[in-house]
Design a protein around this motif. Structure first.
Motif, PDB file in Angstrom:
ATOM      1  N   GLY A 203       8.215   1.186 -13.563  1.00  0.00           N
ATOM      2  CA  GLY A 203       7.895   0.103 -14.465  1.00  0.00           C
ATOM      3  C   GLY A 203       9.078  -0.730 -14.932  1.00  0.00           C
ATOM      4  O   GLY A 203       8.900  -1.656 -15.718  1.00  0.00           O
ATOM      5  N   SER A 204      10.268  -0.397 -14.453  1.00  0.00           N
ATOM      6  CA  SER A 204      11.466  -1.123 -14.889  1.00  0.00           C
ATOM      7  C   SER A 204      11.697  -2.363 -14.020  1.00  0.00           C
ATOM      8  O   SER A 204      11.071  -2.526 -12.967  1.00  0.00           O
ATOM      9  CB  SER A 204      12.690  -0.217 -14.834  1.00  0.00           C
ATOM     10  N   GLU A 205      12.601  -3.208 -14.471  1.00  0.00           N
ATOM     11  CA  GLU A 205      12.973  -4.393 -13.705  1.00  0.00           C
ATOM     12  C   GLU A 205      14.493  -4.457 -13.568  1.00  0.00           C
ATOM     13  O   GLU A 205      15.207  -4.625 -14.554  1.00  0.00           O
ATOM     14  CB  GLU A 205      12.478  -5.675 -14.380  1.00  0.00           C
TER      15      GLU A 205
ATOM     16  N   SER B 109      10.711 -17.911  -2.659  1.00  0.00           N
ATOM     17  CA  SER B 109      10.484 -19.353  -2.657  1.00  0.00           C
ATOM     18  C   SER B 109      11.785 -20.060  -3.022  1.00  0.00           C
ATOM     19  O   SER B 109      12.831 -19.435  -3.183  1.00  0.00           O
ATOM     20  CB  SER B 109       9.392 -19.719  -3.666  1.00  0.00           C
ATOM     21  N   HIS B 110      11.709 -21.380  -3.156  1.00  0.00           N
ATOM     22  CA  HIS B 110      12.893 -22.160  -3.510  1.00  0.00           C
ATOM     23  C   HIS B 110      13.366 -21.875  -4.928  1.00  0.00           C
ATOM     24  O   HIS B 110      14.526 -22.096  -5.258  1.00  0.00           O
ATOM     25  CB  HIS B 110      12.611 -23.663  -3.365  1.00  0.00           C
ATOM     26  N   THR B 111      12.473 -21.377  -5.755  1.00  0.00           N
ATOM     27  CA  THR B 111      12.819 -21.184  -7.172  1.00  0.00           C
ATOM     28  C   THR B 111      12.788 -19.730  -7.631  1.00  0.00           C
ATOM     29  O   THR B 111      13.352 -19.422  -8.683  1.00  0.00           O
ATOM     30  CB  THR B 111      11.861 -21.989  -8.061  1.00  0.00           C
ATOM     31  N   ARG B 112      12.154 -18.851  -6.868  1.00  0.00           N
ATOM     32  CA  ARG B 112      12.032 -17.459  -7.318  1.00  0.00           C
ATOM     33  C   ARG B 112      12.155 -16.499  -6.139  1.00  0.00           C
ATOM     34  O   ARG B 112      11.628 -16.759  -5.048  1.00  0.00           O
ATOM     35  CB  ARG B 112      10.690 -17.225  -8.031  1.00  0.00           C
ATOM     36  N   ILE B 113      12.853 -15.386  -6.384  1.00  0.00           N
ATOM     37  CA  ILE B 113      12.965 -14.313  -5.399  1.00  0.00           C
ATOM     38  C   ILE B 113      12.754 -12.995  -6.125  1.00  0.00           C
ATOM     39  O   ILE B 113      13.375 -12.739  -7.163  1.00  0.00           O
ATOM     40  CB  ILE B 113      14.351 -14.300  -4.711  1.00  0.00           C
ATOM     41  N   ALA B 114      11.875 -12.152  -5.580  1.00  0.00           N
ATOM     42  CA  ALA B 114      11.602 -10.863  -6.220  1.00  0.00           C
ATOM     43  C   ALA B 114      10.983  -9.905  -5.224  1.00  0.00           C
ATOM     44  O   ALA B 114      10.408 -10.314  -4.205  1.00  0.00           O
ATOM     45  CB  ALA B 114      10.684 -11.040  -7.429  1.00  0.00           C
ATOM     46  N   ALA B 115      11.107  -8.603  -5.516  1.00  0.00           N
ATOM     47  CA  ALA B 115      10.432  -7.551  -4.763  1.00  0.00           C
ATOM     48  C   ALA B 115       9.787  -6.610  -5.781  1.00  0.00           C
ATOM     49  O   ALA B 115      10.388  -6.303  -6.813  1.00  0.00           O
ATOM     50  CB  ALA B 115      11.418  -6.792  -3.883  1.00  0.00           C
ATOM     51  N   VAL B 116       8.539  -6.160  -5.488  1.00  0.00           N
ATOM     52  CA  VAL B 116       7.793  -5.327  -6.434  1.00  0.00           C
ATOM     53  C   VAL B 116       7.228  -4.119  -5.697  1.00  0.00           C
ATOM     54  O   VAL B 116       6.567  -4.259  -4.652  1.00  0.00           O
ATOM     55  CB  VAL B 116       6.634  -6.117  -7.091  1.00  0.00           C
ATOM     56  N   HIS B 117       7.470  -2.915  -6.274  1.00  0.00           N
ATOM     57  CA  HIS B 117       6.792  -1.712  -5.799  1.00  0.00           C
ATOM     58  C   HIS B 117       5.417  -1.700  -6.446  1.00  0.00           C
ATOM     59  O   HIS B 117       5.286  -1.542  -7.668  1.00  0.00           O
ATOM     60  CB  HIS B 117       7.588  -0.464  -6.177  1.00  0.00           C
TER      61      HIS B 117
ATOM     62  N   THR C 112       7.357  -1.529 -10.381  1.00  0.00           N
ATOM     63  CA  THR C 112       8.813  -1.520 -10.533  1.00  0.00           C
ATOM     64  C   THR C 112       9.366  -2.690  -9.741  1.00  0.00           C
ATOM     65  O   THR C 112       9.014  -2.891  -8.576  1.00  0.00           O
ATOM     66  CB  THR C 112       9.400  -0.202 -10.026  1.00  0.00           C
ATOM     67  N   ARG C 113      10.247  -3.475 -10.371  1.00  0.00           N
ATOM     68  CA  ARG C 113      10.597  -4.769  -9.805  1.00  0.00           C
ATOM     69  C   ARG C 113      12.108  -4.940  -9.645  1.00  0.00           C
ATOM     70  O   ARG C 113      12.910  -4.363 -10.387  1.00  0.00           O
ATOM     71  CB  ARG C 113      10.070  -5.891 -10.713  1.00  0.00           C
TER      72      ARG C 113
END
Length: 475
Positions: free
Chosen positions: A55-57, A90-98, A103-104
């Motif tokens: 659950g953490s980021e 994307s051009h404005t956001r990058i993320a990976a989520v389990h 958990t991000r």
């Protein structure tokens, strides 16, 4: 970790230790730094890893989103096939989520505002801090370190990158201070005096031992660097991890300045000429004297408010730098004042060097200087590209070929100033000192005075001898 090189294995183990809150790795480009950062990112997203907190980021910080994609693509390639993750790119956001645990890992740029509010963040990975903007990047570092100090914070910070392109600042200080307490530092850095030794190149580029392509590339770049000073600076900066600027960006190269300092110091002979740069607001006022023999001396007056310690923090120089200059007598302090008075600088000049033969200055605060100059000949220099280029060429010429030499008392002050003195160029090939209003606000005034006096010295040498004698420029 069986596929890791020893230095990579050692760093990843140290970074994961519970007693380490800050880990820093600096090494030349091409040695797998982005891959190491991706391995750390994978660990905080892997439920089976000791660094995972459901659950953490966690956060990946880079100079830009495009820069961060290098690490992010390594991460994505490593975990995408499991099917347990979703990705945003994307051009404005990058993320990976389990997905199962939410958990991000998200990516932010090196902007102080975006780094605030690091709550429930187990890991911050700082990618290539040397490429962050001086002010914004410093704010990000401050935000990370202060978030770490919050009660109960789980935050661990890992900084990974080459020291260049930055030539000074908090990133350099972090590496230079080394491992201590909860801080682990590893650094692979070549020795400047052995820069073209193949053994030295291989020592600080361990990946070249297992990659023939990388070895060939290093040999090719070393050969180019031996022929071209600009490419030598690049090779030192990025292949030996020794930040080095070439003449397109710095006033004097490290090699030229070392050559000046290696010369026997000439005696005083006759009356000196003096270059003066008068500061306003935050800046210092500085004077550099030069005798016909080529001897150089320098002094400066700093405001008393803020304190020298606060000025060091503002200008992002190593702690104690300005205070040591003040203790040496080269830097005087206008106690209780925010703007050093011209009279204070003139009094220091008169005490140290007597009545100068000539004074050269820019036009800033010129009437104030003339009011206190006791009838000395003051020659204002216009701030034109052509005149600035002439003065800079003069300085570089006498630094490279003589006769300039530097008195011991002036070496610390001039070295500190030159380390932050940058130049800018126009499309016609002209060059001028890049006076900045952020980092190095104080100390570049000494370099500006040096440029002015070098230009006057060269012009005076070309004058007919009787006229030079009249102005006291020869004995």
């Amino acid at each position: 970790m069986t596929d890791l090189l020893p230095f990579q294995r050692r760093f990843l183990r140290a970074a994961a230790r519970s007693d380490i809150r800050t880990a820093a790795l600096s090494c030349p480009r091409g040695n797998g730094k982005s891959w190491i950062a991706a391995q750390l990112a994978r660990r905080v997203l892997d439920p089976g890893d000791s660094m995972f907190q459901a659950g953490s980021e966690s956060v990946l910080v880079a100079a830009s989103l495009e820069q961060a994609r290098i690490v992010f693509r390594f991460l994505r390639a490593d975990i995408e096939e499991t099917g347990n993750y979703r990705f945003l790119d994307s051009h404005t956001r990058i993320a990976a989520v389990h997905e199962a645990s939410n958990t991000r890992l998200r990516v932010i740029g090196s902007n102080g505002r975006t780094a605030m509010g690091l709550v429930n963040t187990p890991l911050v990975i700082a990618d290539e801090p040397g490429a962050w903007l001086p002010v914004g990047g410093g704010l990000v570092h401050d935000a990370i370190q202060t978030a770490m100090a919050k009660p109960g914070s789980p935050l661990k910070a890992v900084y990974i990158g080459t020291l260049a392109p930055a030539t000074a600042g908090w990133w350099h200080e972090l590496i230079a201070d080394g491992s201590r307490g909860s801080v682990h530092v590893q650094c692979l850095q070549g020795r400047r005096d052995r820069w073209d030794s193949w053994a030295e190149v291989m020592r600080v580029n361990p990946l070249a031992k297992v990659s023939a392509d990388f070895r060939d590339r290093l040999r090719e770049e070393r050969a180019e660097a031996r022929r071209d000073g600009r490419l030598k600076a690049r090779f030192l900066s990025y292949r030996l991890n020794v930040p080095t600027a070439d003449e397109s960006t710095v006033l004097l190269t490290v090699e030229d300045w070392r050559g000046v300092l290696a010369r026997e110091v000439a005696p005083r002979h006759g009356r000196p000429i003096v270059g003066i740069d008068l500061g306003g607001g935050r800046a210092w006022s500085a004077a550099v004297a030069m005798w016909q023999s080529g001897r150089i001396e320098a002094l400066a007056v700093a405001p008393g408010l803020p304190s020298l310690e606060e000025q060091e923090k503002r200008d992002r120089v190593p702690a104690g730098t300005y205070r040591r200059l003040a203790a040496s007598g080269a830097l005087r302090v206008a106690e209780g004042l925010r703007v050093p008075p011209v009279a204070a600088l003139w009094g220091s000049i008169a005490d140290a060097w007597g009545n100068p033969a000539r004074i050269v200055c820019d036009r800033f605060r010129l009437p104030e200087l003339r009011d206190v100059a006791n009838g000395a000949q003051v020659l204002p220099r216009r701030a034109r590209w052509s005149e600035a280029s002439e003065d800079i060429r003069a300085l570089r010429r006498i630094a490279a070929d003589g006769p300039v030499s530097v008195a011991e008392s002036a070496r610390g002050l001039l070295t500190a100033s030159l380390s932050g003195a940058m130049v800018k160029n126009d499309d016609q090939g002209s060059t001028r000192l890049a006076k900045r209003g952020t980092d190095n606000t104080a100390r570049d005034d000494v370099a500006a005075a040096l440029v002015l006096v070098a230009g006057l010295f060269e012009r005076a040498r070309k004058e007919p001898r009787p006229r030079m004698r009249y102005h006291g420029l020869i004995g």
